[in-house]
Each structure stands twice: as structure tokens, then as C-alpha cells.
Design an enzyme around this catalytic site. Sequence first.
Site, PDB file in Angstrom:
ATOM      1  N   TYR A 105     -25.807  -5.435 -36.441  1.00 37.40           N
ATOM      2  CA  TYR A 105     -24.810  -6.435 -36.035  1.00 37.40           C
ATOM      3  C   TYR A 105     -25.359  -7.841 -36.321  1.00 37.40           C
ATOM      4  O   TYR A 105     -26.525  -8.129 -36.011  1.00 37.40           O
ATOM      5  CB  TYR A 105     -24.502  -6.252 -34.544  1.00 37.40           C
ATOM      6  CG  TYR A 105     -23.564  -7.291 -34.001  1.00 37.40           C
ATOM      7  CD1 TYR A 105     -22.226  -7.315 -34.371  1.00 37.40           C
ATOM      8  CD2 TYR A 105     -24.016  -8.257 -33.118  1.00 37.40           C
ATOM      9  CE1 TYR A 105     -21.363  -8.270 -33.877  1.00 37.40           C
ATOM     10  CE2 TYR A 105     -23.160  -9.231 -32.613  1.00 37.40           C
ATOM     11  CZ  TYR A 105     -21.826  -9.226 -32.998  1.00 37.40           C
ATOM     12  OH  TYR A 105     -20.984 -10.178 -32.515  1.00 37.40           O
ATOM     13  N   LYS A 202     -15.606  -4.711 -26.844  1.00 42.89           N
ATOM     14  CA  LYS A 202     -14.988  -3.886 -27.869  1.00 42.89           C
ATOM     15  C   LYS A 202     -14.274  -2.688 -27.216  1.00 42.89           C
ATOM     16  O   LYS A 202     -13.365  -2.895 -26.454  1.00 42.89           O
ATOM     17  CB  LYS A 202     -16.042  -3.475 -28.893  1.00 42.89           C
ATOM     18  CG  LYS A 202     -16.981  -4.634 -29.315  1.00 42.89           C
ATOM     19  CD  LYS A 202     -16.267  -5.767 -30.043  1.00 42.89           C
ATOM     20  CE  LYS A 202     -17.115  -7.025 -30.210  1.00 42.89           C
ATOM     21  NZ  LYS A 202     -18.433  -6.845 -30.806  1.00 42.89           N
TER      22      LYS A 202
HETATM   23  C1  LIG Z   1     -19.654  -7.518 -30.748  1.00 46.46           C
HETATM   24  C2  LIG Z   1     -20.911  -6.782 -30.897  1.00 46.46           C
HETATM   25  C3  LIG Z   1     -22.085  -7.195 -30.245  1.00 46.46           C
HETATM   26  C4  LIG Z   1     -22.159  -8.450 -29.420  1.00 46.46           C
HETATM   27  O1  LIG Z   1     -21.325  -8.385 -28.314  1.00 46.46           O
HETATM   28  P1  LIG Z   1     -20.623  -9.679 -27.664  1.00 46.46           P
HETATM   29  O2  LIG Z   1     -19.851  -9.101 -26.548  1.00 46.46           O
HETATM   30  O3  LIG Z   1     -19.790 -10.314 -28.738  1.00 46.46           O
HETATM   31  O4  LIG Z   1     -21.717 -10.597 -27.241  1.00 46.46           O
HETATM   32  C5  LIG Z   1     -23.216  -6.417 -30.413  1.00 46.46           C
HETATM   33  N1  LIG Z   1     -23.210  -5.310 -31.177  1.00 46.46           N
HETATM   34  C6  LIG Z   1     -22.106  -4.890 -31.823  1.00 46.46           C
HETATM   35  C7  LIG Z   1     -22.170  -3.656 -32.643  1.00 46.46           C
HETATM   36  C8  LIG Z   1     -20.926  -5.612 -31.705  1.00 46.46           C
HETATM   37  O5  LIG Z   1     -19.843  -5.196 -32.367  1.00 46.46           O
END
Ligand SMILES: *Cc1c(COP(=O)(O)O)cnc(C)c1O
Length: 387
Positions: A105, A202
Site C-alpha cells: 500500500y 474499506k
Molecule cells: C486504505 C489502506 C490503508 C490505510 O488506511 P487508512 O484508513 O486510509 O489510513 C492501509 N492498507 C491498505 C491495503 C489500504 O487499502
Amino acid sequence: MSGRQQRDSFRTRAIHIGNEIDPATGAVVPPIHVASTFRQPGAGKWGEFDYSRSGNPTRTNLQNTLASLEGGCGALAFSSGMAAIHCVTMLLRSGDHVVAGCDLYGGAYRLLHKICNRSGIGVSLVDMTDPDAVAAAMNDNTKLVWAETIGNPRLTIPDLAALAAIAHQRGARIGVDNTFGTPALIRPLEHGIDIVMHSATKYLGGHSDCLGGTLAVSDQNLLDELYFIQNSTGAVLDPMSCFLVARGLKTLDLRIRAQSASALKIAEWLSTHSRVKEVLYPGLNSHPQHPLASRLFGGGFGAMVTFELDGSIDQTAKACEATRLFHLAVSLGAVESLIEQPATMSHASYDAEDRARFGISDGLIRLSVGLESFEDLQADLDNAIRQ
Ligand SMILES: *Cc1c(COP(=O)(O)O)cnc(C)c1O
């Protein structure tokens, strides 16, 4: 929680654990506790809660649900996914070394290379699908191995048990980001992983309406260490967001199975499309780790699909801009489908050389397949790709 409760199915626990009847009113949904502080039984005497950074009933409920779903001894809820990863990196000291995946990421890449390096923490990026390469990258200072259950954006699948064995043999801990995988499809703690992390922004939340992050572990000492860091540094999840994530969790299993089924159909269809060079999806026979993914995942292979268009960076951008239902946006994992170009969006924080080295090409497009009907999504994509 009792053994009988842990024997209930994933879907049942997602609805009942952490959502116990409110004893004061009988409400079937627990109230949201907004209080920042709690009256104490006496001077120097402590009740279950005293101050909301240290503990909050709404957060505790969510953490209990998460611990149950991950099969861990406990979980912690953070203000974002990055705050959760940052907490893990704060286990490290100056001179320590991290081995992380090269299919990482973008925000984790930035945290390791631009923030952790300031504290004298080194990082090596390796291909997590190659356990020999991981073993070779470890040195006596390696204290953490960090991988993703489904890499980003190329959707690589690491052998979790093999990596855990390598890390533990060298006295390091291993954490994985399971954001793309979700605990409904894969539970890394069952494969010997020490720390499982999610961006709750997510799939756990699932509706693009709150930020959050989580950690879950199966070792009480490690949980205590992480809690100490979280309480000392303060990036806790607020009660309203805890409620939204807890509500999202109740339908997680249903959502991710339906979204994974659509994603597989889209990946199969894209594989036959004349404008598409390559499709990366763990559920396809053509995926290099498909047999491993079939062993690790149950109920689907996730709802992220990456493909390479036969075209320039500008033509690829145009295709991403031409969809009607797929919104052009970073983030993922919600009910609405999203489309993006990793080279200019989610992975723009990579150095250009690393993008080239790790196969994040200009023609790459990443889809987050939502809950709309497959037929509508297919027609929308087909129209955009043909332009
Ligand atoms: C979005 C995401 C993050 C970070 O999360 P946030 O809630 O945006 O801080 C970390 N890892 C993955 C795979 C992500 O999709």
C-alpha cells in the site's frame, strides 16, 4: 467470551458479539457512548472506564467483535488504517530493520521510507511471494516482517505460514495488512501471523462514510504492548466511527461474498477483452498464486481486480475517466464501485524507479468492485475501455 459463542458462525458472531442487549433499556443496538470521561468510584479508584482515550464502551464493543471475527485474544481500533500500522512500527527502535513486501500500500511505503527512517529504522522491500527472498533479506536486526494478504496493486498472494516460520526462526514478528482480504475470507492469525491489521475505512466499514483502522493479535503480551503505545500516542477511533464500523461488520460476510463473485466474473470477462493485455485476479487460473489462494481463501478471492490496458498513460487515464458507475477515486471496499490508475493515484507516493521495478506500469487500472449488478458494471467498463 465463552466457547459456545466462539462456536457460532462468523456471520452470527458479526451480529451478536459486541452487540449485547443494553442492560439499562433492552435496546438491541448498544447506545453510542460519547462521554470523554467517566465518574470514578473514589479518589485513586478506577472503574472499567475512566477516560475515553484509554477506553470507551463503544470502542470496546467494536474491539470485542473484531477479536472474535479474527480469532484473536483482543483487538484495538484506531483513527485510521495508517495509525494502526504506525502503532506496529512503534514497537521498533533505532537500529531495527523491517522486511516489507514490494507490492505494498502506498501509504505504508511512505510511512516506512519517509517517517520510520527518521528514527533510524531500516527497510528492505522484497517479493513476499518468494519465501527464499524474504529469508535472504532478513538480518540480525530484522524485528518485523510486514506483508499484505493480497498485495497492492498487483494482487500477489504470500504463503502466510511459510513467512511466519521464517520470521519466527529469526526472532522477528510478522504482521499482515488484511484490508483487501477481510476476516470473512481469510484469518491470518490462524496461519501463525502475529498481528493482523485492517483499514476499517474499506470493507469493514464498507460504505465510504468513515475512517478507521484495526489491529488484532492472539498473544496477550503483544496486545498489552500495542495498547500501551496506542494509549500513549492517542490515535483512537471515535465513538461515532466505532458505531459505523460495527454496523458495517454485520453485513461484511454477505457483502464481500457478493462483491467477490462479481469481481471474478469481471476478471473472467476482461481476460477475453481485445483491449486488455493482462488481468491480475487471484481467482483466475492464470494468476501465479492461484493454487495457494484457493487453499488460503474461503468464500471468494476478494473484490479487487487489476488489469493492464493496451495503451499509454494518457489513454489509460482517459479510460478511467470515462466510466459512469465506477467512480474515479482512491479508496476501495465499499458498496459503490471505484476505478483508479495506480501509477498516478494510489501509488504516486512510490519513487518512479520503484514503480518500474515492481511492475506498477502506466497501463495498470485497479478496480474495487462494489455491489451494483454485474451486468451494469460490465457494460460501464466495456464502454470506457473502448473509447
Ligand atoms: C486504505 C489502506 C490503508 C490505510 O488506511 P487508512 O484508513 O486510509 O489510513 C492501509 N492498507 C491498505 C491495503 C489500504 O487499502
